[in-house]
Design a protein around this motif. Structure first.
Motif, short mmCIF file in Angstrom:
data_model
loop_
_atom_site.label_atom_id
_atom_site.label_comp_id
_atom_site.label_asym_id
_atom_site.label_seq_id
_atom_site.Cartn_x
_atom_site.Cartn_y
_atom_site.Cartn_z
N ASN A 26 0.82 -1.20 0.00
CA ASN A 26 0.00 0.00 0.00
C ASN A 26 0.86 1.26 0.00
N ALA A 27 1.93 1.25 0.79
CA ALA A 27 2.84 2.40 0.83
C ALA A 27 3.52 2.60 -0.52
N LEU A 28 3.96 1.50 -1.14
CA LEU A 28 4.63 1.59 -2.44
C LEU A 28 3.70 2.16 -3.50
N VAL A 29 2.47 1.66 -3.54
CA VAL A 29 1.51 2.14 -4.53
C VAL A 29 1.19 3.62 -4.28
N TRP A 30 1.14 4.01 -3.00
CA TRP A 30 0.87 5.42 -2.68
C TRP A 30 1.92 6.32 -3.27
N PHE A 31 3.19 5.92 -3.22
CA PHE A 31 4.25 6.74 -3.79
C PHE A 31 4.19 6.74 -5.32
N PHE A 32 3.71 5.63 -5.92
CA PHE A 32 3.45 5.62 -7.36
C PHE A 32 2.36 6.64 -7.69
N GLN A 33 1.32 6.72 -6.84
CA GLN A 33 0.26 7.68 -7.05
C GLN A 33 0.77 9.12 -7.00
N LEU A 34 1.64 9.38 -6.03
CA LEU A 34 2.18 10.73 -5.89
C LEU A 34 2.94 11.15 -7.13
N SER A 35 3.63 10.20 -7.75
CA SER A 35 4.41 10.53 -8.95
C SER A 35 3.55 10.48 -10.22
N GLY A 36 2.55 9.58 -10.23
CA GLY A 36 1.71 9.42 -11.42
C GLY A 36 0.57 10.40 -11.50
N GLY A 37 0.19 10.97 -10.37
CA GLY A 37 -0.86 11.98 -10.34
C GLY A 37 -2.24 11.45 -10.70
N GLU A 38 -3.10 12.36 -11.13
CA GLU A 38 -4.49 12.03 -11.42
C GLU A 38 -4.66 10.96 -12.50
N PRO A 39 -3.89 10.97 -13.59
CA PRO A 39 -4.07 9.92 -14.61
C PRO A 39 -3.88 8.51 -14.04
N PHE A 40 -2.89 8.33 -13.20
CA PHE A 40 -2.66 7.01 -12.60
C PHE A 40 -3.78 6.67 -11.62
N THR A 41 -4.11 7.62 -10.73
CA THR A 41 -5.10 7.38 -9.70
C THR A 41 -6.48 7.09 -10.29
N ASN A 42 -6.96 7.95 -11.17
CA ASN A 42 -8.29 7.76 -11.74
C ASN A 42 -8.35 6.63 -12.75
N GLY A 43 -7.21 6.32 -13.35
CA GLY A 43 -7.18 5.22 -14.32
C GLY A 43 -7.26 3.85 -13.68
N TYR A 44 -6.69 3.71 -12.48
CA TYR A 44 -6.63 2.40 -11.83
C TYR A 44 -7.59 2.27 -10.65
N SER A 45 -8.42 3.29 -10.42
CA SER A 45 -9.48 3.19 -9.42
C SER A 45 -10.69 2.48 -10.02
N THR A 46 -11.60 2.02 -9.15
CA THR A 46 -12.81 1.36 -9.62
C THR A 46 -13.89 2.40 -9.90
N VAL A 47 -14.34 2.47 -11.13
CA VAL A 47 -15.44 3.36 -11.52
C VAL A 47 -16.67 2.48 -11.74
N PRO A 48 -17.72 2.64 -10.93
CA PRO A 48 -18.88 1.76 -11.04
C PRO A 48 -19.44 1.62 -12.46
N TYR A 49 -19.57 2.72 -13.19
CA TYR A 49 -20.12 2.66 -14.54
C TYR A 49 -19.27 1.75 -15.43
N GLU A 50 -17.96 1.82 -15.27
CA GLU A 50 -17.08 0.98 -16.08
C GLU A 50 -17.31 -0.50 -15.79
#
Length: 235
Positions: A26-50
């Protein structure tokens, strides 16, 4: 406000390697999020409609929250899109989000891991997280709001702990005082708060917390631990 600080580990017989590994991932992925920003976070989150429509959305979409309309930018993610049911459970929305989740996992995860065994605990954790995400998806199947966080899987851990270790003493911060309470009181209050918050949420509007995921994960944890527990703890 009841904030857990620690619990009674006197009956634990094994080292919780999986819990430590989950915290590290979880810590490692969090640091990936910090570097990847919104595209990484919103791209790999669960979107119900999808999930309900089997599509990977990309673009700007409008959501309603607090009577106001906001725009959210979605990005392409993994294929198939259902993979996000797993990736999202290792992602978080803020420092407070991840620190709070990891605190709960640190306190309650080791006893459940000791009860189930390392291998079964991995399966238990992942299934709870997936069920939690699906609970949120089916509650709001047409939502464009990304859902993320370990909360659903950890809610499963809390459900298992409440059932199998109800009398364990948990140190909590309560009204600026450190005291001890039975686990069933601490975790019972937690799940009741989730249910109340879900009922109180305005229908059809976005919420900053996926309460249905917490409820679904907790329920899954209760059911799964009854099916998977290899032994009943002494005491």
């Amino acid at each position: 406000m009841v904030m857990p600080l620690g619990d009674d580990d006197s009956l634990r017989k094994t080292t919780p390697y999986v819990t430590y590994a989950l915290i590290a991932v979880n810590a490692l992925v969090w640091f990936f999020q910090l570097s990847g920003g919104e595209p990484f976070t919103n791209g790999y989150s669960t979107v119900p409609y999808e999930i309900t429509h089997g599509v990977d959305l990309s673009g700007i979409f409008n959501i309603v929250s607090g009577g106001q309309t906001f725009s959210i930018h979605l990005y392409g993610g993994p294929h198939p899109v259902y993979v996000t049911l797993v990736t999202a459970m290792f992602m978080h929305g803020s420092w407070l989000h991840i620190l709070g989740n990891m605190l709960f996992l640190w306190i309650f995860g080791d006893n459940v891991e000791d009860l189930l065994g390392h291998g079964r605990y991995v399966v238990f954790y992942l299934v709870c997280g997936i069920v939690a995400s699906l609970a949120q998806v089916f509650f709001a199947p047409n939502s464009y709001i990304p859902s993320l966080g370990a909360s659903g899987a950890i809610a499963g851990v809390l459900g298992a702990y409440a059932i199998k270790f109800p009398r364990n003493r948990v140190r909590v911060l309560l009204a600026r005082t450190v005291t001890q309470l039975p686990a069933i009181v601490v975790l019972g209050f937690w799940i009741l708060l989730q249910v109340f918050s879900q009922v109180a949420s305005p229908a059809g509007e976005a919420s900053g917390v996926a309460y249905m995921a917490h409820i679904g994960g907790f329920t899954a944890g209760v059911v799964l631990v009854l099916l998977m527990a290899r032994r009943v703890p002494r005491g």
